[in-house]
Each structure stands twice: as structure tokens, then as C-alpha cells.
Scaffold this motif. Structure first.
Motif, PDB file in Angstrom:
ATOM      1  N   GLY A   1       0.814  -1.214   0.000  1.00 38.98           N
ATOM      2  CA  GLY A   1       0.000   0.000   0.000  1.00 38.98           C
ATOM      3  C   GLY A   1       0.844   1.260   0.000  1.00 38.98           C
ATOM      4  O   GLY A   1       0.548   2.225  -0.716  1.00 38.98           O
ATOM      5  N   GLN A   2       1.927   1.260   0.795  1.00 41.71           N
ATOM      6  CA  GLN A   2       2.790   2.438   0.867  1.00 41.71           C
ATOM      7  C   GLN A   2       3.584   2.655  -0.411  1.00 41.71           C
ATOM      8  O   GLN A   2       3.788   3.786  -0.848  1.00 41.71           O
ATOM      9  N   ALA A   3       4.048   1.579  -1.036  1.00 33.45           N
ATOM     10  CA  ALA A   3       4.827   1.700  -2.270  1.00 33.45           C
ATOM     11  C   ALA A   3       3.975   2.158  -3.443  1.00 33.45           C
ATOM     12  O   ALA A   3       4.417   2.945  -4.286  1.00 33.45           O
ATOM     13  N   MET A   4       2.742   1.677  -3.501  1.00 34.77           N
ATOM     14  CA  MET A   4       1.882   2.027  -4.631  1.00 34.77           C
ATOM     15  C   MET A   4       1.274   3.421  -4.503  1.00 34.77           C
ATOM     16  O   MET A   4       0.813   3.993  -5.497  1.00 34.77           O
ATOM     17  N   ASN A   5       1.296   3.989  -3.305  1.00 35.20           N
ATOM     18  CA  ASN A   5       0.720   5.322  -3.121  1.00 35.20           C
ATOM     19  C   ASN A   5       1.383   6.374  -4.008  1.00 35.20           C
ATOM     20  O   ASN A   5       0.689   7.096  -4.747  1.00 35.20           O
ATOM     21  N   PRO A   6       2.718   6.517  -4.001  1.00 36.91           N
ATOM     22  CA  PRO A   6       3.341   7.480  -4.913  1.00 36.91           C
ATOM     23  C   PRO A   6       3.213   7.084  -6.375  1.00 36.91           C
ATOM     24  O   PRO A   6       3.174   7.951  -7.258  1.00 36.91           O
TER      25      PRO A   6
ATOM     26  N   ILE B   1      -4.617  -4.102   4.927  1.00 41.17           N
ATOM     27  CA  ILE B   1      -5.146  -4.986   3.872  1.00 41.17           C
ATOM     28  C   ILE B   1      -6.125  -4.215   2.982  1.00 41.17           C
ATOM     29  O   ILE B   1      -6.121  -4.357   1.755  1.00 41.17           O
ATOM     30  N   LEU B   2      -6.958  -3.381   3.593  1.00 41.85           N
ATOM     31  CA  LEU B   2      -7.914  -2.583   2.820  1.00 41.85           C
ATOM     32  C   LEU B   2      -7.195  -1.621   1.882  1.00 41.85           C
ATOM     33  O   LEU B   2      -7.557  -1.504   0.707  1.00 41.85           O
ATOM     34  N   THR B   3      -6.162  -0.931   2.390  1.00 34.95           N
ATOM     35  CA  THR B   3      -5.390  -0.007   1.552  1.00 34.95           C
ATOM     36  C   THR B   3      -4.722  -0.738   0.397  1.00 34.95           C
ATOM     37  O   THR B   3      -4.734  -0.271  -0.753  1.00 34.95           O
TER      38      THR B   3
ATOM     39  N   VAL C   1      -4.468  -2.302  -5.485  1.00 33.65           N
ATOM     40  CA  VAL C   1      -4.525  -3.305  -6.554  1.00 33.65           C
ATOM     41  C   VAL C   1      -5.615  -2.945  -7.559  1.00 33.65           C
ATOM     42  O   VAL C   1      -5.409  -3.029  -8.781  1.00 33.65           O
ATOM     43  N   TRP C   2      -6.761  -2.535  -7.058  1.00 34.93           N
ATOM     44  CA  TRP C   2      -7.864  -2.145  -7.953  1.00 34.93           C
ATOM     45  C   TRP C   2      -7.435  -1.009  -8.866  1.00 34.93           C
ATOM     46  O   TRP C   2      -7.675  -1.036 -10.080  1.00 34.93           O
ATOM     47  N   TYR C   3      -6.768  -0.008  -8.298  1.00 34.94           N
ATOM     48  CA  TYR C   3      -6.379   1.140  -9.129  1.00 34.94           C
ATOM     49  C   TYR C   3      -5.350   0.755 -10.187  1.00 34.94           C
ATOM     50  O   TYR C   3      -5.410   1.224 -11.329  1.00 34.94           O
ATOM     51  N   LEU C   4      -4.411  -0.103  -9.803  1.00 31.90           N
ATOM     52  CA  LEU C   4      -3.382  -0.517 -10.764  1.00 31.90           C
ATOM     53  C   LEU C   4      -4.005  -1.186 -11.991  1.00 31.90           C
ATOM     54  O   LEU C   4      -3.417  -1.165 -13.077  1.00 31.90           O
TER      55      LEU C   4
ATOM     56  N   ALA D   1      -9.019   5.235   3.822  1.00 33.50           N
ATOM     57  CA  ALA D   1      -9.932   4.112   4.067  1.00 33.50           C
ATOM     58  C   ALA D   1      -9.325   3.119   5.051  1.00 33.50           C
ATOM     59  O   ALA D   1      -9.990   2.654   5.992  1.00 33.50           O
ATOM     60  N   GLY D   2      -8.057   2.782   4.860  1.00 32.73           N
ATOM     61  CA  GLY D   2      -7.402   1.840   5.762  1.00 32.73           C
ATOM     62  C   GLY D   2      -7.257   2.386   7.165  1.00 32.73           C
ATOM     63  O   GLY D   2      -7.466   1.674   8.154  1.00 32.73           O
TER      64      GLY D   2
END
Length: 475
Positions: free
Chosen positions: A157-162, A215-217, A222-225, A179-180
Motif C-alpha cells: 500500500g505504501q509503495a503504490m501510493n506514490p 489490507i484494505l489499503t 490493486v484495484w487502481y493498478l 480508508a485503511g
């Protein structure tokens, strides 16, 4: 519009408007992300069966989450900067391949780190001061076990944020984190206090709430990717290309070094806190031994909120500065840097006023009513001394992150290593020899002051370099 041209507005839109659009969601994301650990500590501190022992245990485990974050942001921030530069150069192939590489690296590294944490948990907790007393060590082990199981979700979650921000959607990056964190805030009191018929799960409950939020984040990321708008992911995106990884990981290396050096600094501070606390007339008593460790953890959590604003402001600028550097718009990169410096100082002074004027109110949030007067007295003193140089701290942090976005990894690394390794470790070890337990409190502002002199030199040199590039471009 072609994907490579979708972010062309970064070269034409007003700098102030872009800064607001990208920095504000990033700030909110980081603050909310910081709340994961802070909320745990607030609920733990106010549970009378956990109290300062649980607080100290939370402090012991905190550096391990920072290390995981460091690896995640190295991948994510490096990818974000590289994608932004690539899009500025209209090279969409490098952009989508770097995202695919980042996803694979994050999954692999997070699984390895979780395994290391689970196998060597006792040794790790001991290294960060967990043996201050048996109660603290027991609580720390209970909390760390579940947190370790959630490390892959947290890092993803943290890596995909940027990465999501680099795709031009800082709003969704913020939403995924919020959300998380909200899930964690809702579940924490249920599991810790035994609400709604749930048994009191103590430290395990706090950790479970955190992991569920993570897990929620990760799921939203994943959905956004799968629905990116500027970068198109396909089978060709997923592979481990050494040359490409070297390029984008070098841009994120400073983020990793910043977090690793912070972990090393925390280890020094927490061990010195345990050592010199044992020599103190009050905290040398077994029933008060955990208080310095618990209090410094709380102070660092407030610092984390302030520095999250500083980091968010600078990290939000990475897509903007990266694109403009790639497009040769050095004038805009310089203007953005000036705006950022002013903003960082404003944040630092605002935070300084809060800690200097309202330390009692801050410590009350963390269960002071359930603790002795020694707890409150040491906390007030810690807030006022440890954080007295916040404006300089925020400026230093913002500067090295902005330089990273410009592709100036070496200059960024110099500032980071000076602050966290050279000064962040040496001063907590040396100053207590003279000042005892108070020396640990003095070490933090002293390190920020000395780092500021390095930052000024780097800032001046960066302005000069941008001016020279602007002159060459105008010819």
C-alpha cells in the motif's frame, strides 16, 4: 490524448495550483498513514491494563515499521520520480515498465522482510530496548508478531501510493490510505476495550486492527493498478530489468537511506534511553523504568505528524518537478522549490507553537491520567526540548525530498546521512555522557541545527545550478 502527453498540464498549469493539487492529498495520505501507529498508541495508553508498559512496547516495535516503510518508499518514490521524468520526456514505455518492476520488487522484498521479522523477533526487540522490563518485552512480542504478518500488505500500500500519484490521481492515493486508517480507528477500540461483545485482545487487538486497515489499503491499490489512466500496464510491464531498476531505485535510494538511518538513530536513542534511565534516581526504579521509553515514543509520534506534513508537501511536488526537469522547464522547478521552502518553514513554526504552548494537553491524550506525576513531568520536558527546532527539521526534510525529485540523489543523500547517521547516532550517544538522560533530549535539536548548515549550502548550490541551466536554455 496519448498516455505520454496526458500529464502535459504539469508544464503549463500555475505552480501554486499544482502544488495544492498534488501536495494536499499527499499530506493527508501521510498524516492518515501516520495515524496507524499513533491511534494504536492512544488507545493502548488509555487502556488501564496496558498503560505505559503497552506504550513502551509500541515504541519498541515502531522502528521496524519504519524500516518496512523505507523499503516501500524507496521503490514507490523512486518509481514515481522516474515515471514523472519519463512522461516529461514523452517515453511511455519506460514509465509502464518501471511500474511493473516496482510491483514485483515490492512483493518480493516484503515477503523476505516479514520472514526475517518472524524468525528473529526476540533479537530485534532486544536491540531496540525491549528488555527494559519483562512486561514491556512481553507486550512488544505480542504486538510485533501480528504486525510482522501484515508487513506485505503495509509495504504494498505504501509503495503504490506514490505510483498512483505519478499516474495523475493523488486523490485516489489519498482515498486508499484514508480508508485503511479509518478502518483501524474503528476496529482499535472494539478489540482493545472489548466493545460490542468482543473480548479484550490487548496488544494483539491493536495489531489486528492495524493489519486489517493495511489490507484494505493494499486492496484498493490493486484495484487502481488495474484501472490506471496515464500508464498502461500489460504483460510486458512485468519483468525485472536490471538497467531500469537501477535507474528508478537510485532516485528512491535517498528515501530508503532516510528511513534506515532513522531506524539506526531510533535504536541509539532507545538504547541510551534505557541505559541512562536506569541511572536516574526516579526512572531507575523498576515501576517507572518504562516511562522514558514510552514518553519518547509519544513525542516521536507527534513529530511524525509534523514531519508527515513536511514530507507530504515535498513528495507531492515530485511529479511536478520531475516532469518539468524532464521537459527542461528549470524556471518552474526553481519557482516550485522557493514555494516549498516557504511552506516547510510555515509548517515547522506552526507545529513548534503547539508543542511549546500545549505540551500538557498533548500528553493527556496519551493516558497521562492513568500514570504517575513523573510521567507527565518528563513528557512536558521532552516535548519542549526534543522538538524545539521543528522549523529547521521540516526545512531539512523537505529539501532532501525535493532534490530527490529533481534527480539529484547524491545531494539528497548527503543531507540525509548527515542528519540521521552522523548526527542522529553520535549525539544521542555522546551528549548523555555530559547531561545524563536530558542529553538524549538535547541531541535532536542539536542534530537539526548542524544539518541546517549543510542544507543551506545544498540549497544555494541548487539555485545556482538551475540558474545556469536556465541561461544555457535561453541561448
Amino acid at each position: 490524448m496519448e498516455p505520454a502527453h496526458a500529464n502535459s498540464f504539469l508544464e503549463t498549469e500555475k505552480i501554486g495550483k499544482l502544488m495544492k493539487k498534488y501536495a494536499v492529498p499527499c499530506i493527508i495520505s501521510l498524516i492518515v498513514g501516520a495515524l496507524y501507529n499513533i491511534v494504536d498508541q492512544i488507545f493502548i495508553a488509555n487502556a488501564d491494563y496496558l498503560g505505559s508498559y503497552g506504550n513502551a512496547a509500541n515504541t519498541v516495535v515502531f522502528p521496524m515499521t519504519v524500516l518496512a516503510l523505507g523499503i516501500a518508499v524507496m521503490i514507490g518514490d523512486g518509481c514515481c520520480a522516474f515515471v514523472s521524468i519519463s512522461l516529461g520526456q514523452k517515453d511511455s514505455e519506460k514509465a509502464h515498465k518501471s511500474v511493473g518492476n516496482a510491483i514485483l520488487l515490492c512483493v518480493i522484498s516484503s515477503l523476505i522482510l516479514a520472514a526475517v521479522y518472524l524468525i528473529f523477533s526476540d533479537q530485534i526487540l532486544t536491540a531496540f530496548g525491549g528488555r527494559v522490563n519483562p512486561e514491556t518485552f512481553s507486550f512488544a512480542g505480542e504486538y510485533f508478531f501480528i504486525i510482522s504478518l501484515g508487513i506485505p500488505f503495509y509495504m504494498f500500500g505504501q509503495a503504490m501510493n506514490p505510483v498512483i500519484r505519478s499516474d495523475g490521481n493523488p486523490g485516489f492515493a489519498m482515498l486508499a490510505t484514508v480508508a485503511g486508517a479509518l478502518a483501524n480507528i474503528i476496529i482499535d477500540p472494539i478489540m482493545i476495550y472489548g466493545l460490542l461483545g468482543c473480548p479484550k485482545l490487548g496488544m494483539a487487538g491493536a495489531a489486528l486492527a492495524t493489519v486489517i486497515g493495511q489490507i484494505l489499503t493494499a486492496g484498493l491499490s490493486v484495484w487502481y493498478l488495474c484501472h490506471m489512466k496515464t500508464i498502461r500496464l500489460g504483460r510486458k510491464s512485468f519483468g525485472l530489468w536490471g538497467g531500469l531498476m537501477k535507474q528508478f531505485l537510485s532516485l528512491g535510494l535517498t528515501s530508503l537511506l532516510a528511513q534506515i538511518s532513522l531506524v539506526i538513530s531510533m535504536a541509539a536513542v532507545q538504547n541510551m534511553c534505557t541505559r541512562y534511565g536506569a541511572m536516574d534516581a526516579v526512572f531507575g526504579q523498576p515501576e517507572y523504568a518504562q516511562i522514558p521509553l514510552a514518553v519518547l515514543g509519544i513525542v516521536m509520534k507527534f513529530f511524525q505528524i509534523a514531519i508527515s506534513v513536511a514530507i507530504g508537501m515535498a513528495a507531492g511536488c515530485i511529479p511536478v518537478v520531475g516532469y518539468n526537469m524532464g521537459a527542461g522547464r528549470y524556471d518552474r522547478a526553481k519557482q516550485l522549490f522557493s514555494y516549498l521552502i516557504a511552506g516547510e518553514l510555515a509548517v515547522g513554526f506552526a507545529a513548534l507553537l503547539i508543542v511549546e504552548l500545549f505540551p500538557q494537553q498533548l500528553i493527556n491524550i496519551f493516558g497521562a491520567a492513568n500514570e504517575s506525576a513523573y510521567y507527565t513531568e518528563f513528557a512536558v520536558r521532552s516535548f519542549r526540548i526534543y522538538l524545539c527546532m521543528l522549523p529547521i527539521a521540516t526545512l531539512n526534510k523537505g529539501t532532501f525530498i525535493y532534490l530527490q525529485g529533481m534527480g539529484k540523489a547524491l545531494a539528497s543523500t548527503v543531507i540525509t546521512m548527515t542528519r540521521e547517521i552522523v548526527l542522529g547516532v553520535a549525539l544521542p550517544i555522546l551528549l548523555p555522557i555530559i547531561f545524563g538522560l536530558n542529553g538524549i533530549l538535547y541531541s535532536f535539536p542539536a542534530a537539526d541545527i548542524l544539518t541546517f548548515f549543510v542544507a543551506v549550502i545544498v540549497i544555494t548550490g541548487t539555485y545556482r545550478e538551475l540558474d545556469q541551466k536556465m541561461q544555457r536554455r535561453s541561448k
